[in-house]
Write a protein that holds these residues in place. Sequence first.
Motif, mmCIF file in Angstrom:
data_model
loop_
_atom_site.group_PDB
_atom_site.id
_atom_site.type_symbol
_atom_site.label_atom_id
_atom_site.label_comp_id
_atom_site.label_asym_id
_atom_site.label_seq_id
_atom_site.Cartn_x
_atom_site.Cartn_y
_atom_site.Cartn_z
ATOM 1 N N GLY A 28 -1.103 5.757 13.458
ATOM 2 C CA GLY A 28 -1.165 5.359 14.845
ATOM 3 C C GLY A 28 -0.911 3.884 15.075
ATOM 4 N N GLU A 29 -0.777 3.549 16.344
ATOM 5 C CA GLU A 29 -0.433 2.193 16.739
ATOM 6 C C GLU A 29 -1.509 1.187 16.344
ATOM 7 N N GLU A 30 -2.757 1.543 16.525
ATOM 8 C CA GLU A 30 -3.837 0.613 16.166
ATOM 9 C C GLU A 30 -3.887 0.399 14.663
ATOM 10 N N GLY A 31 -3.721 1.472 13.897
ATOM 11 C CA GLY A 31 -3.712 1.343 12.439
ATOM 12 C C GLY A 31 -2.562 0.486 11.958
ATOM 13 N N ALA A 32 -1.403 0.631 12.591
ATOM 14 C CA ALA A 32 -0.239 -0.169 12.219
ATOM 15 C C ALA A 32 -0.469 -1.644 12.522
ATOM 16 N N ARG A 33 -1.029 -1.923 13.676
ATOM 17 C CA ARG A 33 -1.265 -3.321 14.056
ATOM 18 C C ARG A 33 -2.294 -3.961 13.129
ATOM 19 N N ASP A 34 -3.342 -3.231 12.801
ATOM 20 C CA ASP A 34 -4.346 -3.754 11.869
ATOM 21 C C ASP A 34 -3.722 -4.037 10.510
ATOM 22 N N ARG A 35 -2.848 -3.141 10.070
ATOM 23 C CA ARG A 35 -2.183 -3.310 8.775
ATOM 24 C C ARG A 35 -1.317 -4.563 8.787
ATOM 25 N N LEU A 36 -0.567 -4.789 9.861
ATOM 26 C CA LEU A 36 0.257 -5.995 9.970
ATOM 27 C C LEU A 36 -0.606 -7.253 9.991
ATOM 28 N N ASP A 37 -1.662 -7.245 10.773
ATOM 29 C CA ASP A 37 -2.520 -8.426 10.885
ATOM 30 C C ASP A 37 -3.144 -8.789 9.541
ATOM 31 N N ARG A 38 -3.613 -7.799 8.802
ATOM 32 C CA ARG A 38 -4.226 -8.068 7.489
ATOM 33 C C ARG A 38 -3.196 -8.625 6.516
ATOM 34 N N PHE A 39 -1.997 -8.074 6.570
ATOM 35 C CA PHE A 39 -0.937 -8.551 5.676
ATOM 36 C C PHE A 39 -0.590 -10.008 5.970
ATOM 37 N N ILE A 40 -0.399 -10.342 7.232
ATOM 38 C CA ILE A 40 -0.030 -11.708 7.597
ATOM 39 C C ILE A 40 -1.153 -12.674 7.248
ATOM 40 N N GLU A 41 -2.373 -12.264 7.444
ATOM 41 C CA GLU A 41 -3.502 -13.157 7.191
ATOM 42 C C GLU A 41 -3.780 -13.335 5.704
ATOM 43 N N ASP A 42 -3.703 -12.240 4.941
ATOM 44 C CA ASP A 42 -4.198 -12.281 3.564
ATOM 45 C C ASP A 42 -3.121 -12.304 2.485
ATOM 46 N N ARG A 43 -1.908 -11.764 2.759
ATOM 47 C CA ARG A 43 -0.999 -11.510 1.648
ATOM 48 C C ARG A 43 0.402 -12.063 1.804
ATOM 49 N N VAL A 44 0.824 -12.382 3.025
ATOM 50 C CA VAL A 44 2.231 -12.752 3.183
ATOM 51 C C VAL A 44 2.580 -14.040 2.457
ATOM 52 N N ALA A 45 1.630 -14.955 2.317
ATOM 53 C CA ALA A 45 1.928 -16.234 1.653
ATOM 54 C C ALA A 45 2.422 -16.022 0.227
ATOM 55 N N ALA A 46 1.825 -15.055 -0.479
ATOM 56 C CA ALA A 46 2.182 -14.790 -1.879
ATOM 57 C C ALA A 46 3.154 -13.633 -2.016
ATOM 58 N N TYR A 47 3.720 -13.157 -0.911
ATOM 59 C CA TYR A 47 4.542 -11.951 -0.919
ATOM 60 C C TYR A 47 5.749 -12.066 -1.840
ATOM 61 N N GLY A 48 6.309 -13.254 -1.968
ATOM 62 C CA GLY A 48 7.510 -13.433 -2.771
ATOM 63 C C GLY A 48 7.351 -12.977 -4.203
ATOM 64 N N THR A 49 6.178 -13.168 -4.779
ATOM 65 C CA THR A 49 5.921 -12.722 -6.149
ATOM 66 C C THR A 49 5.028 -11.481 -6.195
ATOM 67 N N ALA A 50 4.058 -11.402 -5.300
ATOM 68 C CA ALA A 50 3.099 -10.300 -5.335
ATOM 69 C C ALA A 50 3.758 -8.956 -5.053
ATOM 70 N N ARG A 51 4.847 -8.933 -4.301
ATOM 71 C CA ARG A 51 5.488 -7.670 -3.948
ATOM 72 C C ARG A 51 6.069 -6.959 -5.159
ATOM 73 N N ASP A 52 6.234 -7.661 -6.285
ATOM 74 C CA ASP A 52 6.784 -7.047 -7.497
ATOM 75 C C ASP A 52 5.709 -6.448 -8.405
ATOM 76 N N ILE A 53 4.452 -6.660 -8.084
ATOM 77 C CA ILE A 53 3.358 -6.214 -8.957
ATOM 78 C C ILE A 53 2.766 -4.926 -8.387
ATOM 79 N N PRO A 54 3.065 -3.775 -8.965
ATOM 80 C CA PRO A 54 2.616 -2.518 -8.359
ATOM 81 C C PRO A 54 1.119 -2.272 -8.462
ATOM 82 N N GLY A 55 0.442 -2.987 -9.360
ATOM 83 C CA GLY A 55 -0.981 -2.748 -9.546
ATOM 84 C C GLY A 55 -1.879 -3.474 -8.560
ATOM 85 N N ILE A 56 -1.291 -4.266 -7.643
ATOM 86 C CA ILE A 56 -2.096 -4.980 -6.656
ATOM 87 C C ILE A 56 -1.612 -4.625 -5.255
#
Length: 476
Positions: free
Chosen positions: A208-236
């Motif tokens: 749903g729309e709320e779940g999608a928005r929450d998922r985007l917000d968490r990603f931008i806040e917590d993970r996007v900074a390290a996305y360049g390298t973290a996106r290649d690690i399937p265990g995290i």
Amino acid sequence: MSDTDKTAPVLWWVRRDLRLSDNAALLAACATGASVIPVFLCDDLIDGLGAAPKWRFGLGIAALQTRLRALGSELILRRGPALEGLRALCAETGAQAVHWSRAYDPAQVARDTEVKAGLKSDGIDGQSHGGHLLIEPWTVETGTGGFYKVYTPFWKSVRTREMHVPRPQPKAIPAPDQWPESDSLATWDLGAAMNRGAEVVAPHLAVGEEGARDRLDRFIEDRVAAYGTARDIPGIEGTSRLSENLTYGEISPATCWQAGQRALHDGKPGAEIFLKELVWREFAYHLVWHTPRLLDRNWREDWDGFPWRDDNPEAEAWRQGRTGIRFVDAAMREMYVTGTMHNRGRMIVASYLTKHLMTHWRVGQLWFEDCLVDWDPASNAMGWQWAAGSGPDAAPYFRVFNPDTQLDKFDRDQSYQRRFIAEGQGSPEPDALSFFAAVPRSWGLSPNHPYPDPIVALDAGRKRALDAYQARKDAA
């Protein structure tokens, strides 16, 4: 719509746009000043979906129903051919206009063309609107006026383009005095083919729309900074996982783009890679629009004579996550447990099937189409052809990923393989055991079985693939 028609309702034909915000079709319907009747049609294209995407579509429809009811609206459900269903609703309600979000793959384009022509012949205004993509495929051209066939110049041509600002949801969706009859979603039984797998996959979704928005917000806040390298690690948890929501339109690509741009301006280095991934999706649709053969035929037509095998026993072991190659098996099991697969895993399993097992990419493509909750026709086809070597911007023919060295590099602590492979572990992790609860009973799999030896030695499989590629090159 004329003044005399303003009392007639307008239909919003809901498709892969299961959201209220940044929805051009819904906003256009509301802007008429008439009452708006949202409708979802279960036609042959919905009925023809694979088990996992069809089930997941049903969950998205239910979530949208809930949001609409909170606003005093409804989602009318009808089953049957799209034009027939829309004509019936127009006759029942007096609707004189239908609005919908545009599609780009040939099957949907053909349906929509028929619908628009049929409505026009009835004197009904049928209008399609953008929103599933950032950029309409026909608006991007090379310097010589053709379409792009390579991603990097495509990215360079659009990265500075001004994208539209996401629009808020309507303040109100005017309801008609009387709602037309609707099917019950439960009677459609969209999840029937999932069987027991639905219970395993469901906890891993963000519906749903709320779940999608929450998922985007968490990603931008917590993970996007390290996305360049973290996106290649399937265990995290290093990716956005928004592919699930984008494919059903529970969030718009413009909303994701705006969030990525904001993160980039805030100095988060991984944001540009995230933006590039959004444009990779755009590139897939750009190619499908201009060369529809990408979906089911070799994009590079000189590959038509390549000696790929049709379905075979080794491909069945691949499907079952029992190849004896741990990265391949872990990735396939991830798909059955979570409904999705890490992108690096997708590259590895596709390369292994098409190269080490010399099996046609269509075998894998169709299996993904049945099993992925984030299945997208354009991205799935381009990904498979990229890995196989037959597609646009493809990996060089001599690039044959070694799954073992890839696992050593990207799963150094073995967390990914432990999470999804139970055999040989004294205390298997929950997701490793869930795999056996999700897959068909007819496979006869058990965590108590020994882990299999490799069905094909990696060095022998690589040599066979390279020999075939060299023979093709020599013949050409």
